[in-house]
Design a protein around this motif. Structure first.
Motif, PDB file in Angstrom:
ATOM      1  N   GLY A 119      24.143  -3.613 -17.942  1.00  0.00           N
ATOM      2  CA  GLY A 119      23.994  -5.002 -18.373  1.00  0.00           C
ATOM      3  C   GLY A 119      22.828  -5.712 -17.714  1.00  0.00           C
ATOM      4  O   GLY A 119      22.423  -6.787 -18.171  1.00  0.00           O
ATOM      5  N   LEU A 120      22.274  -5.121 -16.651  1.00  0.00           N
ATOM      6  CA  LEU A 120      21.111  -5.709 -15.986  1.00  0.00           C
ATOM      7  C   LEU A 120      19.808  -5.336 -16.692  1.00  0.00           C
ATOM      8  O   LEU A 120      18.742  -5.832 -16.326  1.00  0.00           O
ATOM      9  CB  LEU A 120      21.051  -5.239 -14.528  1.00  0.00           C
ATOM     10  N   ALA A 121      19.906  -4.451 -17.681  1.00  0.00           N
ATOM     11  CA  ALA A 121      18.722  -4.029 -18.448  1.00  0.00           C
ATOM     12  C   ALA A 121      18.848  -4.508 -19.894  1.00  0.00           C
ATOM     13  O   ALA A 121      19.916  -4.944 -20.328  1.00  0.00           O
ATOM     14  CB  ALA A 121      18.588  -2.506 -18.414  1.00  0.00           C
ATOM     15  N   GLY A 122      17.763  -4.444 -20.632  1.00  0.00           N
ATOM     16  CA  GLY A 122      17.826  -4.683 -22.072  1.00  0.00           C
ATOM     17  C   GLY A 122      18.515  -3.505 -22.746  1.00  0.00           C
ATOM     18  O   GLY A 122      18.704  -2.450 -22.139  1.00  0.00           O
ATOM     19  N   ARG A 123      18.883  -3.664 -24.005  1.00  0.00           N
ATOM     20  CA  ARG A 123      19.672  -2.613 -24.663  1.00  0.00           C
ATOM     21  C   ARG A 123      18.897  -1.316 -24.845  1.00  0.00           C
ATOM     22  O   ARG A 123      19.489  -0.243 -24.863  1.00  0.00           O
ATOM     23  CB  ARG A 123      20.209  -3.107 -26.003  1.00  0.00           C
ATOM     24  N   TYR A 124      17.579  -1.389 -24.943  1.00  0.00           N
ATOM     25  CA  TYR A 124      16.794  -0.160 -25.112  1.00  0.00           C
ATOM     26  C   TYR A 124      16.719   0.618 -23.791  1.00  0.00           C
ATOM     27  O   TYR A 124      16.851   1.845 -23.763  1.00  0.00           O
ATOM     28  CB  TYR A 124      15.389  -0.499 -25.620  1.00  0.00           C
ATOM     29  N   GLU A 125      16.519  -0.108 -22.688  1.00  0.00           N
ATOM     30  CA  GLU A 125      16.500   0.550 -21.386  1.00  0.00           C
ATOM     31  C   GLU A 125      17.896   1.025 -21.004  1.00  0.00           C
ATOM     32  O   GLU A 125      18.051   2.047 -20.325  1.00  0.00           O
ATOM     33  CB  GLU A 125      15.951  -0.404 -20.319  1.00  0.00           C
ATOM     34  N   ALA A 126      18.924   0.298 -21.459  1.00  0.00           N
ATOM     35  CA  ALA A 126      20.300   0.717 -21.183  1.00  0.00           C
ATOM     36  C   ALA A 126      20.580   2.080 -21.793  1.00  0.00           C
ATOM     37  O   ALA A 126      21.319   2.890 -21.221  1.00  0.00           O
ATOM     38  CB  ALA A 126      21.282  -0.315 -21.723  1.00  0.00           C
ATOM     39  N   LYS A 127      19.967   2.369 -22.953  1.00  0.00           N
ATOM     40  CA  LYS A 127      20.144   3.685 -23.574  1.00  0.00           C
ATOM     41  C   LYS A 127      19.572   4.786 -22.689  1.00  0.00           C
ATOM     42  O   LYS A 127      20.128   5.879 -22.598  1.00  0.00           O
ATOM     43  CB  LYS A 127      19.469   3.710 -24.954  1.00  0.00           C
ATOM     44  N   GLU A 128      18.452   4.498 -22.021  1.00  0.00           N
ATOM     45  CA  GLU A 128      17.875   5.485 -21.112  1.00  0.00           C
ATOM     46  C   GLU A 128      18.802   5.744 -19.937  1.00  0.00           C
ATOM     47  O   GLU A 128      18.934   6.876 -19.468  1.00  0.00           O
ATOM     48  CB  GLU A 128      16.511   5.004 -20.599  1.00  0.00           C
ATOM     49  N   LEU A 129      19.449   4.679 -19.442  1.00  0.00           N
ATOM     50  CA  LEU A 129      20.405   4.849 -18.345  1.00  0.00           C
ATOM     51  C   LEU A 129      21.596   5.680 -18.796  1.00  0.00           C
ATOM     52  O   LEU A 129      22.087   6.539 -18.063  1.00  0.00           O
ATOM     53  CB  LEU A 129      20.896   3.485 -17.851  1.00  0.00           C
ATOM     54  N   GLN A 130      22.074   5.438 -20.019  1.00  0.00           N
ATOM     55  CA  GLN A 130      23.222   6.185 -20.540  1.00  0.00           C
ATOM     56  C   GLN A 130      22.916   7.673 -20.653  1.00  0.00           C
ATOM     57  O   GLN A 130      23.796   8.515 -20.465  1.00  0.00           O
ATOM     58  CB  GLN A 130      23.624   5.629 -21.910  1.00  0.00           C
ATOM     59  N   ASN A 131      21.652   8.004 -20.919  1.00  0.00           N
ATOM     60  CA  ASN A 131      21.270   9.413 -21.071  1.00  0.00           C
ATOM     61  C   ASN A 131      21.405  10.198 -19.781  1.00  0.00           C
ATOM     62  O   ASN A 131      21.496  11.423 -19.802  1.00  0.00           O
ATOM     63  CB  ASN A 131      19.827   9.520 -21.591  1.00  0.00           C
ATOM     64  N   GLN A 132      21.389   9.510 -18.611  1.00  0.00           N
ATOM     65  CA  GLN A 132      21.447  10.236 -17.350  1.00  0.00           C
ATOM     66  C   GLN A 132      22.828  10.151 -16.693  1.00  0.00           C
ATOM     67  O   GLN A 132      23.042  10.642 -15.593  1.00  0.00           O
ATOM     68  CB  GLN A 132      20.403   9.707 -16.369  1.00  0.00           C
ATOM     69  N   VAL A 133      23.797   9.517 -17.397  1.00  0.00           N
ATOM     70  CA  VAL A 133      25.132   9.373 -16.824  1.00  0.00           C
ATOM     71  C   VAL A 133      25.943  10.644 -17.032  1.00  0.00           C
ATOM     72  O   VAL A 133      26.193  11.048 -18.162  1.00  0.00           O
ATOM     73  CB  VAL A 133      25.873   8.167 -17.442  1.00  0.00           C
ATOM     74  N   VAL A 134      26.322  11.301 -15.941  1.00  0.00           N
ATOM     75  CA  VAL A 134      27.180  12.480 -15.981  1.00  0.00           C
ATOM     76  C   VAL A 134      28.224  12.307 -14.880  1.00  0.00           C
ATOM     77  O   VAL A 134      27.991  12.641 -13.729  1.00  0.00           O
ATOM     78  CB  VAL A 134      26.383  13.796 -15.744  1.00  0.00           C
TER      79      VAL A 134
END
Length: 338
Positions: A119-134
């Motif tokens: 939530g501290l990022a925009g929705r496009y950058e949030a997608k990049e964060l989601q890609n590294q969540v394991v």
């Protein structure tokens, strides 16, 4: 009366206009993605707010004065975007890495925290964060109460109060059982620290009169006792950085100053463990001697053993003999296998 209510409701919505513009910018823009004035007007319309271009321009100028770093892109895709935020994407990635790799944070809480970080990022950058969540299948604590424990300990430290709790250990049945037959520990909490991906409380133990450390996730039923903490004089001389360097795996033991010989190839390992201030003396072209203070424990011996034949305790002689005995005991287990 009905007309007045409608006008009042519409007026309130209009007052929210600048906040909705900020929300759209924060959630939908970054250096690669912008939003046009027409898009902002359409977005405001979906909230029931009518807006003209000039009023949008004025609101954006007000948001800039407020401190938002808003820039306008003249080339395609044209529009406004947030150029910088409190947290840059690489910083958010570091936070996500820290949360998902921390053993003391449960899997459920890890996902909740990572969602908040996104939530501290925009929705496009949030997608990049989601890609590294394991998070799944990582070693995580099963004790959800750790968050309440940390909160109570912080409160006790802030109010200069003692705590009491039961301290547990794992059994062969994979259950946490209280030590000392369930008797309460009375502790004066001073420092919370994170070591080897676990949370520890460093406290003054009233019973022993010593500084000791405790795994926070193994503390049960913490209660604040409104009595002033003890151990103030001892903690005035306490160095948490030095404590972390000399304590292996947070296992206590008698503190000793050792002279240890290492192969030159291990200089990086020694500096990583003891810091750049460690005292180093050249022995010959292949070896050096490090003078270090450590808490003697099986975990310390295990660390030495992991370095193989490239390390040797020179002095004190009795510590060299104890380490040799530790290695011989391990070897005897395998010698006795038939």
């Amino acid at each position: 009366m009905e007309i007045n209510i409608k006008i009042m409701g519409k007026s309130k919505q209009q007052k929210l206009k600048i906040l909705y513009i900020m929300k759209m910018l924060m959630e939908n823009t970054d250096e690669e993605h912008s939003i046009s004035t027409a898009d902002i007007i359409a977005g405001l319309s979906s909230y029931g707010i009518n807006a003209e271009r000039k009023s949008v321009y004025d609101d954006i100028e007000m948001l800039k004065l407020f401190g938002l770093d808003i820039l306008v892109r003249r080339s395609e895709p044209k529009g406004y975007y947030i150029a910088s935020r409190d947290f840059e994407l690489p910083e958010l990635k570091l936070l996500v890495d820290a949360v998902q790799s921390s053993k003391f944070i449960t899997e459920k809480k890890s996902r909740e925290l990572i969602k908040k970080i996104e939530g501290l990022a925009g929705r496009y950058e949030a997608k990049e964060l989601q890609n590294q969540v394991v998070v799944s299948n990582r070693i995580k604590t099963m004790n959800e109460s750790i968050y309440y424990n940390v909160d109570k300990i912080h409160s006790a430290i802030s109010s200069n109060s003692k705590i009491r709790c039961k301290y547990c250990e794992w059994t062969i049945n994979k259950k946490l059982e209280p030590k000392k037959n369930g008797s309460f520990y009375i502790l004066s909490p001073w420092i919370l620290t994170w070591d080897d991906e676990n949370y520890y409380l460093i406290a003054f133990d009233d019973e022993s009169g010593q500084i000791r450390h405790y795994r926070v996730d193994k503390m049960l039923g913490i209660e604040i006792i409104h009595e002033p903490r003890e151990g103030r004089e001892q903690f005035k001389k306490f160095d948490i950085a030095m404590f972390s360097k000399r304590t292996f795996g947070m296992f206590g033991g008698e503190e000793k100053e050792l002279h240890i010989e290492f192969d030159n190839s291990l200089i990086g390992v020694v500096m990583d463990r003891f810091g750049k201030e460690v005292i180093i003396q050249k022995q010959d072209e292949q070896r050096f001697i490090a003078t270090v203070k450590v808490n003697i424990s099986a975990q310390f011996y295990g660390w030495l053993a992991g370095l193989g034949g490239g390390v040797r305790i020179l002095s004190p002689a009795e510590e060299s003999e104890k380490y040799a005995g530790y290695i011989e005991n391990i070897l005897s287990v395998y010698k006795n296998i038939t």
